[in-house]
Scaffold this motif. Sequence first.
Motif, PDB file in Angstrom:
ATOM      1  N   ARG A 155     -56.545  87.323  62.461  1.00  0.00           N
ATOM      2  CA  ARG A 155     -56.689  88.463  61.548  1.00  0.00           C
ATOM      3  C   ARG A 155     -56.732  89.781  62.332  1.00  0.00           C
ATOM      4  O   ARG A 155     -56.058  90.755  61.977  1.00  0.00           O
ATOM      5  CB  ARG A 155     -57.968  88.308  60.733  1.00  0.00           C
ATOM      6  CG  ARG A 155     -58.185  89.440  59.745  1.00  0.00           C
ATOM      7  CD  ARG A 155     -59.638  89.560  59.337  1.00  0.00           C
ATOM      8  NE  ARG A 155     -60.496  89.751  60.509  1.00  0.00           N
ATOM      9  CZ  ARG A 155     -61.800  89.528  60.535  1.00  0.00           C
ATOM     10  NH1 ARG A 155     -62.408  89.086  59.456  1.00  0.00           N
ATOM     11  NH2 ARG A 155     -62.506  89.741  61.637  1.00  0.00           N
ATOM     12  N   ASP A 156     -57.515  89.796  63.410  1.00  0.00           N
ATOM     13  CA  ASP A 156     -57.636  91.022  64.205  1.00  0.00           C
ATOM     14  C   ASP A 156     -56.284  91.431  64.793  1.00  0.00           C
ATOM     15  O   ASP A 156     -55.932  92.611  64.815  1.00  0.00           O
ATOM     16  CB  ASP A 156     -58.674  90.841  65.315  1.00  0.00           C
ATOM     17  CG  ASP A 156     -60.076  90.658  64.728  1.00  0.00           C
ATOM     18  OD1 ASP A 156     -60.242  90.908  63.511  1.00  0.00           O
ATOM     19  OD2 ASP A 156     -60.988  90.259  65.480  1.00  0.00           O
ATOM     20  N   ALA A 157     -55.530  90.445  65.247  1.00  0.00           N
ATOM     21  CA  ALA A 157     -54.219  90.747  65.826  1.00  0.00           C
ATOM     22  C   ALA A 157     -53.292  91.321  64.753  1.00  0.00           C
ATOM     23  O   ALA A 157     -52.536  92.272  65.005  1.00  0.00           O
ATOM     24  CB  ALA A 157     -53.620  89.491  66.447  1.00  0.00           C
ATOM     25  N   LEU A 158     -53.359  90.769  63.557  1.00  0.00           N
ATOM     26  CA  LEU A 158     -52.498  91.263  62.472  1.00  0.00           C
ATOM     27  C   LEU A 158     -52.884  92.677  62.049  1.00  0.00           C
ATOM     28  O   LEU A 158     -52.022  93.505  61.753  1.00  0.00           O
ATOM     29  CB  LEU A 158     -52.567  90.322  61.267  1.00  0.00           C
ATOM     30  CG  LEU A 158     -51.856  88.983  61.465  1.00  0.00           C
ATOM     31  CD1 LEU A 158     -52.151  88.045  60.298  1.00  0.00           C
ATOM     32  CD2 LEU A 158     -50.343  89.191  61.609  1.00  0.00           C
ATOM     33  N   ARG A 159     -54.185  92.945  62.027  1.00  0.00           N
ATOM     34  CA  ARG A 159     -54.636  94.310  61.711  1.00  0.00           C
ATOM     35  C   ARG A 159     -54.059  95.290  62.722  1.00  0.00           C
ATOM     36  O   ARG A 159     -53.519  96.342  62.343  1.00  0.00           O
ATOM     37  CB  ARG A 159     -56.159  94.388  61.803  1.00  0.00           C
ATOM     38  CG  ARG A 159     -56.892  93.884  60.594  1.00  0.00           C
ATOM     39  CD  ARG A 159     -58.371  93.965  60.922  1.00  0.00           C
ATOM     40  NE  ARG A 159     -59.216  93.604  59.806  1.00  0.00           N
ATOM     41  CZ  ARG A 159     -60.533  93.427  59.913  1.00  0.00           C
ATOM     42  NH1 ARG A 159     -61.130  93.567  61.089  1.00  0.00           N
ATOM     43  NH2 ARG A 159     -61.249  93.122  58.862  1.00  0.00           N
ATOM     44  N   ALA A 160     -54.183  94.932  64.005  1.00  0.00           N
ATOM     45  CA  ALA A 160     -53.708  95.825  65.072  1.00  0.00           C
ATOM     46  C   ALA A 160     -52.212  96.076  64.916  1.00  0.00           C
ATOM     47  O   ALA A 160     -51.727  97.204  65.053  1.00  0.00           O
ATOM     48  CB  ALA A 160     -54.030  95.226  66.433  1.00  0.00           C
ATOM     49  N   GLU A 161     -51.493  94.997  64.582  1.00  0.00           N
ATOM     50  CA  GLU A 161     -50.045  95.113  64.426  1.00  0.00           C
ATOM     51  C   GLU A 161     -49.716  96.039  63.237  1.00  0.00           C
ATOM     52  O   GLU A 161     -48.838  96.901  63.329  1.00  0.00           O
ATOM     53  CB  GLU A 161     -49.510  93.705  64.157  1.00  0.00           C
ATOM     54  CG  GLU A 161     -48.026  93.552  64.278  1.00  0.00           C
ATOM     55  CD  GLU A 161     -47.635  92.122  63.891  1.00  0.00           C
ATOM     56  OE1 GLU A 161     -48.207  91.163  64.467  1.00  0.00           O
ATOM     57  OE2 GLU A 161     -46.774  91.990  62.998  1.00  0.00           O
ATOM     58  N   ALA A 162     -50.451  95.880  62.140  1.00  0.00           N
ATOM     59  CA  ALA A 162     -50.186  96.694  60.945  1.00  0.00           C
ATOM     60  C   ALA A 162     -50.519  98.166  61.206  1.00  0.00           C
ATOM     61  O   ALA A 162     -49.858  99.059  60.674  1.00  0.00           O
ATOM     62  CB  ALA A 162     -50.992  96.172  59.759  1.00  0.00           C
ATOM     63  N   VAL A 163     -51.527  98.408  62.033  1.00  0.00           N
ATOM     64  CA  VAL A 163     -51.864  99.790  62.375  1.00  0.00           C
ATOM     65  C   VAL A 163     -50.742 100.369  63.242  1.00  0.00           C
ATOM     66  O   VAL A 163     -50.305 101.509  63.038  1.00  0.00           O
ATOM     67  CB  VAL A 163     -53.232  99.860  63.092  1.00  0.00           C
ATOM     68  CG1 VAL A 163     -53.465 101.238  63.692  1.00  0.00           C
ATOM     69  CG2 VAL A 163     -54.345  99.500  62.113  1.00  0.00           C
ATOM     70  N   VAL A 207     -47.710  92.068  55.873  1.00  0.00           N
ATOM     71  CA  VAL A 207     -48.985  91.858  56.574  1.00  0.00           C
ATOM     72  C   VAL A 207     -50.139  92.304  55.671  1.00  0.00           C
ATOM     73  O   VAL A 207     -51.223  91.728  55.687  1.00  0.00           O
ATOM     74  CB  VAL A 207     -49.015  92.643  57.909  1.00  0.00           C
ATOM     75  CG1 VAL A 207     -50.317  92.386  58.652  1.00  0.00           C
ATOM     76  CG2 VAL A 207     -47.839  92.263  58.775  1.00  0.00           C
ATOM     77  N   TYR A 208     -49.892  93.350  54.878  1.00  0.00           N
ATOM     78  CA  TYR A 208     -50.904  93.829  53.931  1.00  0.00           C
ATOM     79  C   TYR A 208     -51.305  92.698  52.980  1.00  0.00           C
ATOM     80  O   TYR A 208     -52.486  92.485  52.702  1.00  0.00           O
ATOM     81  CB  TYR A 208     -50.334  95.025  53.164  1.00  0.00           C
ATOM     82  CG  TYR A 208     -51.128  95.477  51.965  1.00  0.00           C
ATOM     83  CD1 TYR A 208     -52.316  96.186  52.112  1.00  0.00           C
ATOM     84  CD2 TYR A 208     -50.673  95.220  50.667  1.00  0.00           C
ATOM     85  CE1 TYR A 208     -53.038  96.617  50.994  1.00  0.00           C
ATOM     86  CE2 TYR A 208     -51.383  95.648  49.554  1.00  0.00           C
ATOM     87  CZ  TYR A 208     -52.566  96.346  49.720  1.00  0.00           C
ATOM     88  OH  TYR A 208     -53.267  96.758  48.619  1.00  0.00           O
ATOM     89  N   VAL A 209     -50.315  91.959  52.497  1.00  0.00           N
ATOM     90  CA  VAL A 209     -50.615  90.826  51.612  1.00  0.00           C
ATOM     91  C   VAL A 209     -51.448  89.785  52.357  1.00  0.00           C
ATOM     92  O   VAL A 209     -52.455  89.293  51.850  1.00  0.00           O
ATOM     93  CB  VAL A 209     -49.315  90.202  51.046  1.00  0.00           C
ATOM     94  CG1 VAL A 209     -49.586  88.852  50.391  1.00  0.00           C
ATOM     95  CG2 VAL A 209     -48.669  91.153  50.039  1.00  0.00           C
TER      96      VAL A 209
END
Length: 591
Positions: free
Chosen positions: A33-41, A138-140
């Motif tokens: 989850r943390d990696a996906l957040r970073a990617e989306a940012v 990624v938001y979904v």
Amino acid sequence: MTQHPELEKWIQECAALCQPDKIVWIDGSDAQRDALRAEAVATGELIELNQDKLPGCYFHRTSPTDVARTEHLTYICTKDKENAGPSNNWMSPSEGYRRAAEIFRGSMRGRTMYVIPFSLGPVGSVFSKVGVELTDSVYVVLNMLIMVRCGREVLEVLGTDGRFTRCLHGKADCNPDRRLILHFPEDNTIWSVGSGYGGNVLLSKKCMALRLGSHFAREEGWLAEHMLILGVEAPSGRIEYLAAAFPSACGKTNLAMLVPPEGLTRKGYRIWTVGDDIAWMRIDTDGQLWGVNPETGFFGVAPGTNSTTNPNAIATVRRNTIFTNVLLRENKTVWWEGADGPPPAQGIDWRGDPWRPDAVDEKGKPVPGAHANARFTAPVTQCPSISFRIEHHHGVPISAIVFGGRRARLAPLVYQAYSWQHGVFMGASMASERTAAQYGKIGEVRRDPMAMLPFCGYHMGDYFRHWLQMGQRMRRPPKVFHVNWFRTDEEGEFLWPGYGDNLRVLEWILDRCRGQAEAIASPIGYLPTPDSLDMTGLDLSPKVVEGLLRVDRSEWLKEVESVREHFATFGDRLPHALGDELDSLHRRLLT
Ligand code: GTP
Ligand code: SPV
Ligand code: MN
């Protein structure tokens, strides 16, 4: 990651259609989850909020033409058109697959397709249904990680041949002209393309838990409803649970998290939140109705939420929350109309444009900073009033079912059905003024049976019949009530303070369930006597109380005619019992 050949085959078919660059399995871990957040940012899909003030919180804007559910682009695709009923848009399955495939084809090129295994209901419980959502957003993914139980534990229960709902979502170009939200109940499949907004794309929610859920529920003999569930702990320590169906943006989240007003706190009441949007309910071995919230997150309306109206929601969204279409302040915190404190001197509005409190459009109308349907996504476990029974495999026993809507006139504050059948009639005939939660003319009154008009996945005549049958199968069916927090005076001001004070009405409801509170029989049902509602600490004049409880016969006679027209739309699939209830109401109004 899977040992399930059918799941693997379906993923490969969808990948062949959408042609993503890669496929990533969601395992439910914090690290992923943390990696996906970073990617989306990094890509700009999410904006990181002020981590000192709002730890773990992020912000997302959807396209300005993609901010609410699009009911006119939502279809039920059954072989026989009749089975979708008059309340749903219908398309044949072959046409649905063909038209959506044209939009899906190649739409994930250059993107990643995420595979999200999820469970609605506690994993391994009798309520649990597994779905797998494929999405290129990624938001979904990040929303789903909050909203439902996701990842490895779900795959484990699915095993090598478990049943699952196939949910395919693609943003494509988020163009309303190329947007379709399709349900194939006969194939246990959902396809959603061309949107990035909540109820259109978090396929576990309205699409699976309600539209397909209502199918499962009818086949298997239970109820999948657009309802909150809350527990009311009485001074004695006994907790009783209610399930309440209000249409979108009519107060479910607020009621579910209610904080008792001063006067009643002294009595020792306490509220336990079980769910704020969806209830799955079954008849247990004791012959009574038991319910769970199949979700694990709140996807709540932000505007109007503040420390006075809903302090529990405010406490819930302080961390690990995704905000959608709110106003972004300079210090990277968020604001919306009706938030705590004054509006910021400036900020960036939900469209991404600079905003000031005095901003007006070409017509001189104030420009809102947040969209009226701006939302927060937050884990239920962060809610101070969350029930300690949310993981309980049997759920909670339901004592009362409450229907309600926004009616400026007509419906009194509260009334009780004479029987289960009369209660089903009340639900089937309920109506509400349209809100910003769906596209359409705001304020227009529309019939919204059981608050399920946009969510019942089959013919509503058959749905009413199913409700009637459920009542016959229960040893002690819940008592049924109707509430209206939205009655107004001649000036259009709400007569009832609402919010925390709604507990006064819940107290009456639960007392009635125990045969304790006083009531008067009226043509529409049992009404409270003026002093059977505890108004301690409220300064309402007798005239206002009378106004809240009044039943105007001439208005109700018009209502009878309007309900008759509404019932006629269900043709011969409308159960006779409901026509009989309408005739009885008519007779009672004339005597
Ligand atoms: P969905 O998430 O769309 O299903 O909506 P919901 O039914 O959970 O509605 P929610 O609790 O988010 O309330 C929507 C709006 O109704 C908010 O703007 C609230 O401020 C307002 N509202 C909620 N409860 C009351 C009430 O008791 N009285 C009045 N006047 N307004 C209320
Ligand atoms: C509703 O509209 O009833 C909601 C929000 O709860 S959505 O998830 O968009 O359906
Ligand atoms: Mn809802």
